[in-house]
Design an enzyme around this catalytic site. Sequence first.
Site, PDB file in Angstrom:
ATOM      1  N   TYR A 262      -3.918   3.245  12.274  1.00 23.27           N
ATOM      2  CA  TYR A 262      -3.983   1.800  11.977  1.00 23.27           C
ATOM      3  C   TYR A 262      -2.552   1.274  11.809  1.00 23.27           C
ATOM      4  O   TYR A 262      -2.178   0.780  10.767  1.00 23.27           O
ATOM      5  CB  TYR A 262      -4.915   1.430  10.828  1.00 23.27           C
ATOM      6  CG  TYR A 262      -4.773   2.081   9.461  1.00 23.27           C
ATOM      7  CD1 TYR A 262      -3.931   3.143   9.206  1.00 23.27           C
ATOM      8  CD2 TYR A 262      -5.528   1.570   8.387  1.00 23.27           C
ATOM      9  CE1 TYR A 262      -3.840   3.705   7.937  1.00 23.27           C
ATOM     10  CE2 TYR A 262      -5.453   2.109   7.122  1.00 23.27           C
ATOM     11  CZ  TYR A 262      -4.597   3.179   6.901  1.00 23.27           C
ATOM     12  OH  TYR A 262      -4.513   3.722   5.646  1.00 23.27           O
TER      13      TYR A 262
ATOM     14  N   SER B  23       0.851  -1.202   0.000  1.00 23.73           N
ATOM     15  CA  SER B  23       0.000   0.000   0.000  1.00 23.73           C
ATOM     16  C   SER B  23       0.879   1.242   0.000  1.00 23.73           C
ATOM     17  O   SER B  23       1.938   1.274   0.652  1.00 23.73           O
ATOM     18  CB  SER B  23      -0.890   0.023   1.242  1.00 23.73           C
ATOM     19  OG  SER B  23      -1.483   1.301   1.369  1.00 23.73           O
TER      20      SER B  23
HETATM   21  N1  LIG Z   1      -8.754  -0.102  -1.181  1.00 19.60           N
HETATM   22  C1  LIG Z   1      -7.676   0.651  -0.947  1.00 19.60           C
HETATM   23  O1  LIG Z   1      -7.753   1.883  -0.818  1.00 19.60           O
HETATM   24  C2  LIG Z   1      -6.313   0.018  -0.871  1.00 19.60           C
HETATM   25  C3  LIG Z   1      -5.183   0.842  -0.880  1.00 19.60           C
HETATM   26  C4  LIG Z   1      -3.911   0.268  -0.806  1.00 19.60           C
HETATM   27  C5  LIG Z   1      -3.800  -1.099  -0.731  1.00 19.60           C
HETATM   28  N2  LIG Z   1      -4.901  -1.869  -0.709  1.00 19.60           N
HETATM   29  C6  LIG Z   1      -4.718  -3.315  -0.622  1.00 19.60           C
HETATM   30  O2  LIG Z   1      -5.344  -3.917  -1.748  1.00 19.60           O
HETATM   31  C7  LIG Z   1      -5.866  -5.192  -1.371  1.00 19.60           C
HETATM   32  C8  LIG Z   1      -7.356  -5.255  -1.670  1.00 19.60           C
HETATM   33  O3  LIG Z   1      -8.003  -4.142  -1.057  1.00 19.60           O
HETATM   34  P1  LIG Z   1      -9.595  -4.038  -0.984  1.00 19.60           P
HETATM   35  O4  LIG Z   1      -9.931  -2.613  -0.820  1.00 19.60           O
HETATM   36  O5  LIG Z   1     -10.213  -4.835  -2.070  1.00 19.60           O
HETATM   37  O6  LIG Z   1      -9.828  -4.791   0.451  1.00 19.60           O
HETATM   38  P2  LIG Z   1     -11.119  -5.502   1.047  1.00 19.60           P
HETATM   39  O7  LIG Z   1     -10.974  -5.510   2.525  1.00 19.60           O
HETATM   40  O8  LIG Z   1     -12.363  -4.915   0.471  1.00 19.60           O
HETATM   41  O9  LIG Z   1     -11.011  -6.986   0.466  1.00 19.60           O
HETATM   42  C9  LIG Z   1     -10.096  -7.901   0.979  1.00 19.60           C
HETATM   43  C10 LIG Z   1     -10.518  -9.307   0.583  1.00 19.60           C
HETATM   44  O10 LIG Z   1      -9.637 -10.228   1.239  1.00 19.60           O
HETATM   45  C11 LIG Z   1     -10.419 -11.257   1.823  1.00 19.60           C
HETATM   46  N3  LIG Z   1      -9.721 -11.838   2.963  1.00 19.60           N
HETATM   47  C12 LIG Z   1      -9.601 -11.314   4.214  1.00 19.60           C
HETATM   48  N4  LIG Z   1      -8.961 -12.177   5.010  1.00 19.60           N
HETATM   49  C13 LIG Z   1      -8.657 -13.266   4.246  1.00 19.60           C
HETATM   50  C14 LIG Z   1      -8.008 -14.495   4.519  1.00 19.60           C
HETATM   51  N5  LIG Z   1      -7.569 -14.800   5.740  1.00 19.60           N
HETATM   52  N6  LIG Z   1      -7.843 -15.367   3.502  1.00 19.60           N
HETATM   53  C15 LIG Z   1      -8.314 -15.075   2.251  1.00 19.60           C
HETATM   54  N7  LIG Z   1      -8.969 -13.941   1.943  1.00 19.60           N
HETATM   55  C16 LIG Z   1      -9.136 -13.049   2.939  1.00 19.60           C
HETATM   56  C17 LIG Z   1     -11.707 -10.551   2.239  1.00 19.60           C
HETATM   57  O11 LIG Z   1     -12.766 -11.462   2.498  1.00 19.60           O
HETATM   58  C18 LIG Z   1     -11.941  -9.659   1.044  1.00 19.60           C
HETATM   59  O12 LIG Z   1     -12.630 -10.307   0.011  1.00 19.60           O
HETATM   60  C19 LIG Z   1      -5.519  -5.365   0.098  1.00 19.60           C
HETATM   61  O13 LIG Z   1      -4.295  -6.035   0.216  1.00 19.60           O
HETATM   62  C20 LIG Z   1      -5.379  -3.944   0.586  1.00 19.60           C
HETATM   63  O14 LIG Z   1      -4.549  -3.859   1.725  1.00 19.60           O
HETATM   64  C21 LIG Z   1      -6.161  -1.356  -0.775  1.00 19.60           C
END
Ligand SMILES: NC(=O)c1ccc[n+]([C@@H]2O[C@H](COP(=O)([O-])OP(=O)(O)OC[C@H]3O[C@@H](n4cnc5c(N)ncnc54)[C@H](O)[C@@H]3O)[C@@H](O)[C@H]2O)c1
Length: 252
Positions: free
Chosen positions: A155, A145
């Site tokens: 966080y 991220s």
């Molecule tokens: N959305 C943002 O602004 C953002 C920014 C930077 C990085 N990210 C990263 O991008 C990725 C996706 O983000 P997002 O917004 O879609 O997050 P999200 O929380 O909406 O989705 C995460 C997914 O991972 C699944 N998950 C959680 N624990 C799990 C486990 N133990 N095993 C398997 N699956 C599991 C959840 O059920 C969900 O479907 C993440 O790694 C997040 O840290 C997101």
Amino acid sequence: MHRLQDKVAIITGAGQGIGQVYAERMGEEGAKVVVAEVNPARGEAVAERLHSRGQDTLAVATDVSSEESVKAMVEAALREYGRIDILVNNAAIFHTIKMKPFEEISLLEWQQLMAVNVTGVFLCCKWVIPVMKKQNRGKVINISSGVVFGGRPFYLHYVTSKAGIIGLTRGLAREVGDWNINVNTITPGPVVTEVPRETVSPEQAKALLAQKCFKRAQVPADLVGALMFLASDESDYITGQLINVDGGLAMH
Ligand SMILES: NC(=O)c1ccc[n+]([C@@H]2O[C@H](COP(=O)([O-])OP(=O)(O)OC[C@H]3O[C@@H](n4cnc5c(N)ncnc54)[C@H](O)[C@@H]3O)[C@@H](O)[C@H]2O)c1
């Protein structure tokens, strides 16, 4: 010819948000997608959508923090497709995070987040990379991220976990180059998905926008170009690297 024709791609956490868009778009590029999602109903729903578009896909209920579960997922992928070309470590504890001062994060919360966001990546690499070694080829893409560049309060477990992914990427890339396995990281900026979350307030979103070169909200599709590049043959000589995709918020 599609860019990922007949490649087998595991995408963890592909049941919603950014991960489901990765699954859809990699499927459109010809990949056979393994949706490795902890929530079986969401994983199945994504797989059904891909199927309905004629894409080859397999949903495997997977908890990336459990070695047994990861091992079973890799076995299921091999049974179905016989190989694994791409691993996208996207799963994370993210949308459920409650922002709070670091002293209020309990040890259990800290450990549970690390178990998914860091140990989960380690476990998926541990069980997928031996398959890639046998193939003498593979692409690992770890989702970190952009929060690591500026830091952000409230966080600390999440920020720490995403910084860990960069170290993991660099260390691992040094170990697997002899098998032509690329390990790289994408650092997304704040991305708007269909999933509501409390990590960015409307005021913060406005302030972030003002700091960007491209003054519009980031959406999952903005990450697809970097993902495809790192998953495709075009990035064969690039490893241990980080691609920051955030519309010019941070410059790395
Ligand atoms: N959305 C943002 O602004 C953002 C920014 C930077 C990085 N990210 C990263 O991008 C990725 C996706 O983000 P997002 O917004 O879609 O997050 P999200 O929380 O909406 O989705 C995460 C997914 O991972 C699944 N998950 C959680 N624990 C799990 C486990 N133990 N095993 C398997 N699956 C599991 C959840 O059920 C969900 O479907 C993440 O790694 C997040 O840290 C997101």
